[in-house]
Design a protein around this motif. Structure first.
Motif, PDB file in Angstrom:
ATOM      1  N   THR A  55      -5.694   1.044 -13.421  1.00 23.42           N
ATOM      2  CA  THR A  55      -5.016   0.494 -14.596  1.00 23.42           C
ATOM      3  C   THR A  55      -3.678   1.189 -14.846  1.00 23.42           C
ATOM      4  N   ILE A  56      -3.644   2.511 -14.701  1.00 18.26           N
ATOM      5  CA  ILE A  56      -2.375   3.205 -14.979  1.00 18.26           C
ATOM      6  C   ILE A  56      -1.365   2.970 -13.848  1.00 18.26           C
ATOM      7  N   GLN A  57      -1.845   2.705 -12.633  1.00 20.51           N
ATOM      8  CA  GLN A  57      -0.934   2.385 -11.538  1.00 20.51           C
ATOM      9  C   GLN A  57      -0.363   0.975 -11.682  1.00 20.51           C
ATOM     10  N   THR A  58      -1.117   0.089 -12.319  1.00 22.21           N
ATOM     11  CA  THR A  58      -0.681  -1.295 -12.506  1.00 22.21           C
ATOM     12  C   THR A  58       0.315  -1.425 -13.646  1.00 22.21           C
ATOM     13  N   ALA A 267     -16.134  15.403 -23.027  1.00 24.61           N
ATOM     14  CA  ALA A 267     -14.919  14.679 -23.397  1.00 24.61           C
ATOM     15  C   ALA A 267     -14.642  13.564 -22.394  1.00 24.61           C
ATOM     16  N   VAL A 268     -14.083  12.455 -22.892  1.00 27.64           N
ATOM     17  CA  VAL A 268     -13.741  11.320 -22.027  1.00 27.64           C
ATOM     18  C   VAL A 268     -12.263  10.981 -22.218  1.00 27.64           C
ATOM     19  N   TYR A 269     -11.694  10.336 -21.200  1.00 29.67           N
ATOM     20  CA  TYR A 269     -10.278   9.962 -21.275  1.00 29.67           C
ATOM     21  C   TYR A 269     -10.068   8.755 -22.186  1.00 29.67           C
ATOM     22  N   GLY A 270     -10.793   7.682 -21.953  1.00 25.51           N
ATOM     23  CA  GLY A 270     -10.628   6.485 -22.765  1.00 25.51           C
ATOM     24  C   GLY A 270      -9.428   5.654 -22.349  1.00 25.51           C
ATOM     25  N   LEU A 271      -8.889   4.891 -23.289  1.00 29.66           N
ATOM     26  CA  LEU A 271      -7.803   3.952 -23.012  1.00 29.66           C
ATOM     27  C   LEU A 271      -6.477   4.688 -22.853  1.00 29.66           C
ATOM     28  N   PRO A 272      -5.785   4.526 -21.709  1.00 33.13           N
ATOM     29  CA  PRO A 272      -4.474   5.175 -21.530  1.00 33.13           C
ATOM     30  C   PRO A 272      -3.412   4.514 -22.407  1.00 33.13           C
ATOM     31  N   ILE A 273      -2.491   5.320 -22.904  1.00 29.35           N
ATOM     32  CA  ILE A 273      -1.407   4.784 -23.733  1.00 29.35           C
ATOM     33  C   ILE A 273      -0.527   3.835 -22.923  1.00 29.35           C
ATOM     34  N   SER A 274      -0.359   4.105 -21.637  1.00 32.00           N
ATOM     35  CA  SER A 274       0.458   3.214 -20.798  1.00 32.00           C
ATOM     36  C   SER A 274      -0.159   1.820 -20.705  1.00 32.00           C
ATOM     37  N   LEU A 354       9.416  -6.184  -4.641  1.00 33.83           N
ATOM     38  CA  LEU A 354       8.431  -6.988  -3.918  1.00 33.83           C
ATOM     39  C   LEU A 354       7.162  -7.143  -4.743  1.00 33.83           C
ATOM     40  N   ARG A 355       6.672  -6.037  -5.300  1.00 37.95           N
ATOM     41  CA  ARG A 355       5.423  -6.067  -6.053  1.00 37.95           C
ATOM     42  C   ARG A 355       5.545  -6.919  -7.314  1.00 37.95           C
ATOM     43  N   MET A 384      -2.508  -7.189  -6.746  1.00 39.42           N
ATOM     44  CA  MET A 384      -1.654  -6.498  -5.777  1.00 39.42           C
ATOM     45  C   MET A 384      -1.988  -5.015  -5.715  1.00 39.42           C
ATOM     46  N   GLN A 385      -2.146  -4.380  -6.889  1.00 41.48           N
ATOM     47  CA  GLN A 385      -2.446  -2.952  -6.912  1.00 41.48           C
ATOM     48  C   GLN A 385      -3.827  -2.672  -6.348  1.00 41.48           C
ATOM     49  N   SER A 386      -4.767  -3.584  -6.600  1.00 38.10           N
ATOM     50  CA  SER A 386      -6.114  -3.427  -6.048  1.00 38.10           C
ATOM     51  C   SER A 386      -6.083  -3.460  -4.525  1.00 38.10           C
ATOM     52  N   LEU A 387      -5.285  -4.369  -3.984  1.00 40.84           N
ATOM     53  CA  LEU A 387      -5.151  -4.443  -2.529  1.00 40.84           C
ATOM     54  C   LEU A 387      -4.593  -3.135  -1.969  1.00 40.84           C
ATOM     55  N   GLN A 388      -3.516  -2.643  -2.575  1.00 41.12           N
ATOM     56  CA  GLN A 388      -2.891  -1.426  -2.064  1.00 41.12           C
ATOM     57  C   GLN A 388      -3.793  -0.208  -2.236  1.00 41.12           C
ATOM     58  N   SER A 389      -4.403  -0.079  -3.409  1.00 38.89           N
ATOM     59  CA  SER A 389      -5.289   1.067  -3.649  1.00 38.89           C
ATOM     60  C   SER A 389      -6.501   1.022  -2.737  1.00 38.89           C
ATOM     61  N   GLY A 390      -7.079  -0.165  -2.585  1.00 40.16           N
ATOM     62  CA  GLY A 390      -8.250  -0.301  -1.726  1.00 40.16           C
ATOM     63  C   GLY A 390      -7.935   0.029  -0.284  1.00 40.16           C
ATOM     64  N   MET A 391      -6.794  -0.456   0.208  1.00 42.17           N
ATOM     65  CA  MET A 391      -6.418  -0.157   1.593  1.00 42.17           C
ATOM     66  C   MET A 391      -6.140   1.327   1.776  1.00 42.17           C
ATOM     67  N   ALA A 392      -5.534   1.965   0.772  1.00 42.45           N
ATOM     68  CA  ALA A 392      -5.289   3.404   0.857  1.00 42.45           C
ATOM     69  C   ALA A 392      -6.598   4.181   0.898  1.00 42.45           C
ATOM     70  N   MET A 393      -7.591   3.753   0.098  1.00 41.17           N
ATOM     71  CA  MET A 393      -8.884   4.431   0.083  1.00 41.17           C
ATOM     72  C   MET A 393      -9.628   4.252   1.402  1.00 41.17           C
ATOM     73  N   VAL A 394      -9.452   3.083   2.022  1.00 44.19           N
ATOM     74  CA  VAL A 394     -10.111   2.813   3.303  1.00 44.19           C
ATOM     75  C   VAL A 394      -9.427   3.582   4.432  1.00 44.19           C
ATOM     76  N   GLY A 395      -8.136   3.909   4.243  1.00 45.20           N
ATOM     77  CA  GLY A 395      -7.400   4.646   5.275  1.00 45.20           C
ATOM     78  C   GLY A 395      -6.452   3.803   6.079  1.00 45.20           C
ATOM     79  N   VAL A 396      -6.041   2.654   5.518  1.00 44.35           N
ATOM     80  CA  VAL A 396      -5.093   1.783   6.214  1.00 44.35           C
ATOM     81  C   VAL A 396      -3.709   2.407   6.149  1.00 44.35           C
TER      82      VAL A 396
END
Length: 426
Positions: A55-58, A267-274, A354-355, A384-396
């Motif tokens: 969410t904060i990356q998006t 303690a929890v983070y909760g909703l980011p201000i961004s 592009l994004r 778009m961010q889900s695609l990029q984050s997911g590929m980064a986590m997979v190691g693409v």
């Protein structure tokens, strides 16, 4: 001839609920992407921590995508958004780190707000200049903003002499995400307020339609829509409030999280201000698009520029206003992006053009003009961010990530064209 009325066609469940089929398609695509990456990452993609980061990356791309909707709806394009973001970020960083501390004492409450003000002012000025060149001088937006793509990033580089500027002001950094969250109780308070407002808005709209004699959905359909909205809001807040602050982080300042010691502090983070900022901007832009004369002029101009001009709309001034708004939103996105990193770096905003364009197009904004939604653009940014984050986590590898993003953009335009052909044929 028979006087009997023709039998009405049976409406589908989605038609009865009056759901946007394109929106349903995008939600379905997001669910498929999320589930696929969750399987590939062994269950790590759909954890509260990753969703919080997603969410904060998006946020920064989503903020700019709301403005890009207006630009594309009026049959223009803006290739300079990433460069404007970098220039505004550089100015804000220099203002709060180098220039203002020579006048005001370090940590003065006014420093971050002055920096944000000058950054938004620069963004609006650059955008207005772009709009003047497009609207009054007749230079195609593609050329103007392509030049801006090359100019403004390097203007930012000269502002900082190529250096990374930081650390930024603590108040400024609260707009970045993990350094600025609402915590559990306040996040739930806002969530409950949003739920109450949503239910009120749904049934207020129904009452208004009924009062003026317009057809309304069956009550069960209204309750279904209300239930989906309530579940979505409550689920989103629940996920974010399940991301607990690590004990080592709490140990730095337990009082900040309402605890005396770090041990046993839940303690929890909760909703980011961004993210809250993104939601607020999306709401304002939606109101502008649907409820204001400015918004109606935008869609009328995009639908038929010649007819709009003949009807009395000052399309040249409208172009200046749209690009100025786009520039101001780039500056707001620069606040979020630089605050998340806690400093300004000269590669900030690279490939954001592009994004942002991809987010708007995937979200249903027609490149031919006249059609687009704010919520669609934000959902496109999330996909778009889900695609990029997911590929980064997979190691693409990064080059393959960009290949996939480019392919998705072309595929989204292809689907949009085919969808509009089918709708037009019907």
């Amino acid at each position: 001839m028979s006087d009997q009325p023709e039998p009405q066609k049976k409406r589908s469940f989605a038609q009865t609920l009056e759901l946007d089929m394109r929106l349903l398609g995008m939600i379905g695509a997001f669910i498929v992407v999320a589930v696929a990456f969750n399987i590939l990452t062994g269950g790590r993609f759909l954890t509260p921590r990753n969703i919080f980061n997603l969410t904060i990356q998006t946020a920064s791309v989503g903020i700019m995508a709301t403005g890009m909707v207006f630009v594309i709806v009026t049959r223009h394009i803006d290739l300079s958004v990433g460069a404007i973001l970098a220039a505004c970020s550089a100015l804000m960083a220099m203002t709060q780190v180098r220039w203002l501390p020579e006048i005001l004492e370090i940590g003065h409450w006014a420093i971050p707000w002055i920096a944000i003000a000058v950054g938004i002012g620069l963004g609006a000025l650059i955008g207005a200049f772009n709009g003047w060149l497009v609207g009054y001088q007749g230079i195609p937006a593609f050329i103007v903003t392509l030049g801006g793509f090359l100019i403004w990033r390097n203007v930012g580089w000269y502002q900082t002499s190529g250096q990374t500027i930081g650390p930024l002001d603590k108040t400024f950094m609260t707009f970045g995400g993990i350094n600025g969250t609402l915590g559990g109780p306040l996040s739930w308070a806002l969530g409950i307020a949003a739920i109450i407002f949503t239910i009120f808005a749904i049934f207020k709209s129904r009452h208004t339609k009924s009062t003026h004699g317009f057809p309304v959905k069956p009550m069960w359909a209204e309750l279904t829509i209300a239930g989906i909205c309530v579940a979505a809001i409550a689920g989103f807040i629940a996920i974010l409030t399940n991301y607990t602050v690590p004990e080592r982080v709490v140990a730095r300042d337990p009082s900040r999280y309402g605890c005396e010691v770090a041990e046993g502090c839940n303690a929890v983070y909760g909703l980011p201000i961004s993210v809250l900022l993104l939601i607020g901007i999306a709401a304002i832009m939606t109101v502008i698009a649907r409820r204001t004369r400015f918004g109606r002029y935008i869609f009328a101009t995009g639908g038929n520029p010649d007819a709009a001009e003949l009807s009395g709309i000052n399309t040249r001034l409208l172009t200046v206003k749209i690009f100025a708004l786009m520039g101001a939103l780039c500056a707001v996105a620069a606040v979020v992006a630089s605050a998340r990193l806690a400093n300004h770096s000269n590669d900030l905003g690279t490939l954001d053009e592009l994004r942002v364009i991809a987010a708007a197009v995937i979200g249903g904004t027609a490149l031919s003009g006249g059609i687009g939604t704010i919520y669609g653009a934000i959902l496109g940014a999330l996909i778009m961010q889900s695609l990029q984050s997911g590929m980064a986590m997979v190691g693409v590898d990064a080059p393959l990530q960009n290949i996939v993003v480019g392919a998705v953009l072309v595929f989204a335009v292809f689907i949009d064209i085919q969808y509009r052909k089918r709708v037009g044929a019907k």
